[in-house]
Design an enzyme around this catalytic site. Structure first.
Site, PDB file in Angstrom:
ATOM      1  N   ALA A   1      48.960 -37.404  -9.628  1.00 54.10           N
ATOM      2  CA  ALA A   1      48.147 -39.020  -9.897  1.00 54.10           C
ATOM      3  C   ALA A   1      47.263 -38.550  -9.183  1.00 54.10           C
ATOM      4  O   ALA A   1      46.412 -38.925  -8.098  1.00 54.10           O
ATOM      5  CB  ALA A   1      49.375 -39.707  -8.685  1.00 54.10           C
TER       6      ALA A   1
ATOM      7  N   GLY B   1      45.302 -43.018  -0.565  1.00 50.50           N
ATOM      8  CA  GLY B   1      45.349 -41.377  -1.164  1.00 50.50           C
ATOM      9  C   GLY B   1      46.662 -41.920  -1.953  1.00 50.50           C
ATOM     10  O   GLY B   1      47.163 -43.535  -2.210  1.00 50.50           O
ATOM     11  N   ASN B   2      47.569 -41.717  -2.030  1.00 50.35           N
ATOM     12  CA  ASN B   2      49.311 -41.619  -2.858  1.00 50.35           C
ATOM     13  C   ASN B   2      49.855 -41.149  -2.513  1.00 50.35           C
ATOM     14  O   ASN B   2      50.154 -39.706  -2.310  1.00 50.35           O
ATOM     15  CB  ASN B   2      48.695 -42.174  -4.482  1.00 50.35           C
ATOM     16  CG  ASN B   2      48.936 -40.517  -5.223  1.00 50.35           C
ATOM     17  OD1 ASN B   2      49.722 -40.158  -5.226  1.00 50.35           O
ATOM     18  ND2 ASN B   2      47.869 -40.584  -5.826  1.00 50.35           N
ATOM     19  N   ARG B   3      51.350 -41.351  -2.839  1.00 54.79           N
ATOM     20  CA  ARG B   3      52.354 -40.723  -2.301  1.00 54.79           C
ATOM     21  C   ARG B   3      52.765 -38.764  -3.639  1.00 54.79           C
ATOM     22  O   ARG B   3      53.903 -38.654  -3.394  1.00 54.79           O
ATOM     23  CB  ARG B   3      53.840 -41.001  -2.267  1.00 54.79           C
ATOM     24  CG  ARG B   3      53.956 -42.381  -1.281  1.00 54.79           C
ATOM     25  CD  ARG B   3      54.856 -42.726  -0.796  1.00 54.79           C
ATOM     26  NE  ARG B   3      56.120 -43.000  -1.370  1.00 54.79           N
ATOM     27  CZ  ARG B   3      56.956 -43.839  -2.046  1.00 54.79           C
ATOM     28  NH1 ARG B   3      56.518 -44.974  -1.888  1.00 54.79           N
ATOM     29  NH2 ARG B   3      58.330 -43.203  -2.366  1.00 54.79           N
ATOM     30  N   SER B   4      52.247 -38.624  -4.623  1.00 50.01           N
ATOM     31  CA  SER B   4      52.452 -37.527  -5.066  1.00 50.01           C
ATOM     32  C   SER B   4      52.744 -36.629  -3.505  1.00 50.01           C
ATOM     33  O   SER B   4      51.372 -36.104  -3.710  1.00 50.01           O
ATOM     34  CB  SER B   4      51.333 -37.616  -6.350  1.00 50.01           C
ATOM     35  OG  SER B   4      51.744 -37.149  -6.654  1.00 50.01           O
TER      36      SER B   4
END
Ligand code: CTP
Length: 384
Positions: A260, A194-197
């Site tokens: 994102a 995943g990502n930090r969005s």
């Protein structure tokens, strides 16, 4: 000129509401102060009556219900809870319940009260109903504690009130699609890439579009903030689902791709949970398809496409300019991810709006303010 109802609840920040009243009156608005009994233990109704040149009502009058906007500042934890549950035990809570125009509220409370689950749940309820929250900000509180809970500055609340009033019908009759959050690509049954969005920027954009009269759909990938009220919410946790949901609604007048979206996903996710082994786990990532580029390829005349570019420094900005043409978009919002204080997972952002006709740098501000600037640009593009 607008008719503004200014609700004031009990708390040390009540004195700052006097400055907000002054700013509103100075801007030419007709301000009616409504103090809760608790507010009057902190500041006299007379202060507001003098600033607004009108009396604070002691009962719910019909004219209160026909105002253009209601702002509650400060909003205490107690009144927040009452509003969440629809209590009507004083003139202010009665007014909020009877009023169906835009409501803004600037919470102010101790950081632990703000962080409490009960408050979190109440805040989510207010958001669902479309109440716009301004702040609270992080800073030193009256008790000497540091944290999130301080009421936003009167200038900030005033700016948000003005923004809501000025832009009420700009997108009436238009369908706006916003994607928000960060996609999660499964590695196995329980793990993901995943990502930090957080989704905060996209949620702020959806809320702002709705405040301007648009019919809004929010395609949401794993939001860590509560979604706004009165928008159609479509969950889309992975890049593939997001692609499907966005493309199914590609006839929207405006599409804002704030999500994102993963550029790569595990090529062979396992349906089972992978057990631990001594040897390394090698994962092959395959590229996902670019949703914004697909929208750009089949865009229709009059449609407005907005993309984001998270990149680093001046070279990143140059790449954002290239992205505008490559993805056949009307606006690319560039944010510099080399900075820790803005952008991903932060409440503030500083962006450059890149269009075919030029660039505009928006100084560091809360994401809600940035959303206002982005939507100003979108409105220009829609009506061009
Ligand atoms: N986007 C998309 N589909 C993808 C990936 C991204 O629609 N599979 C959209 C994002 O929502 C965003 C923009 O494209 O609006 C970002 O473009 P992208 O090329 O992914 O840029 P960055 O991630 O910022 O940078 P890079 O080119 O280095 O990946």
């Amino acid at each position: 000129m607008a008719r503004v109802l200014l609700g004031i609840t009990g708390g040390i920040a009540a004195y700052k509401a006097a400055e907000l009243a002054r700013l509103l009156v100075k801007a030419g608005h007709e301000v009616t102060p409504i103090l809760t009994p608790e507010a009057e233990t902190f500041i006299a109704a007379k202060t507001f009556e003098a600033l607004a040149r009108r009396e604070a009502p002691r009962e719910l009058y019909p004219h209160l219900v026909h105002a253009d906007l209601l702002a509650v500042a400060p909003l205490s934890a107690n009144t927040l809870a009452k509003l969440a549950h629809g209590l009507a035990d004083n003139v202010l809570t009665q007014t909020v319940l009877a009023f169906d125009g835009p409501v803004l509220a600037a919470p102010a409370m101790n950081p632990r009260m703000w962080a409490h689950r009960a408050t979190r749940e109440n805040v989510a309820k207010l958001r669902e109903r479309g109440i716009v929250l301004v702040g609270p900000d992080e800073g030193e509180l009256a008790e000497g504690e540091w944290g999130v809970g301080r009421m936003s500055e009167p200038e900030e609340i005033f700016a948000r009130v003005e923004a809501v009033l000025a832009r009420r019908d700009q997108l009436a009759g238009r369908r706006v699609l916003v994607s928000a959050g960060g996609t999660r690509e499964p590695l196995d049954a329980v793990r993901f890439l995943g990502n930090r969005s957080s989704g905060r920027m996209g949620v702020a954009l959806a809320e702002e579009a709705r405040l301007r009269g648009a019919e809004v759909t929010l395609v949401a990938a794993n939001l860590s903030v509560p979604p706004p009220g009165r928008v159609e919410l479509v969950p889309a946790p992975t890049a593939a689902e997001l692609e499907r949901e966005v493309l199914a609604r590609a006839d929207a007048d405006v599409v804002v791709m704030a999500a994102a979206v993963a550029d790569y996903r595990p090529a062979e996710p396992s349906a089972e949970k992978r057990p631990k082994h001594a040897e390394p786990w090698v994962v092959t990532l395959e590229p996902t398809s670019d949703v914004l580029a697909q929208l750009g390829a089949k865009r229709w005349h009059g449609q407005v496409l907005v993309g984001f570019a998270a990149d680093r420094g001046e070279t990143g900005l140059a790449r954002a300019r290239e992205k505008l043409a490559a993805k056949k978009s009307d606006l690319i919002v560039f944010n510099d991810v080399s900075r820790e204080d803005i952008g991903f997972d932060a409440s503030e952002n500083e962006v450059v709006l890149v269009t075919a006709t030029g660039e505009r740098r928006i100084p560091k501000a809360p994401k809600e303010r940035i959303a206002t600037e982005i939507l100003d640009e979108v409105v220009k593009l829609v009506t061009k």
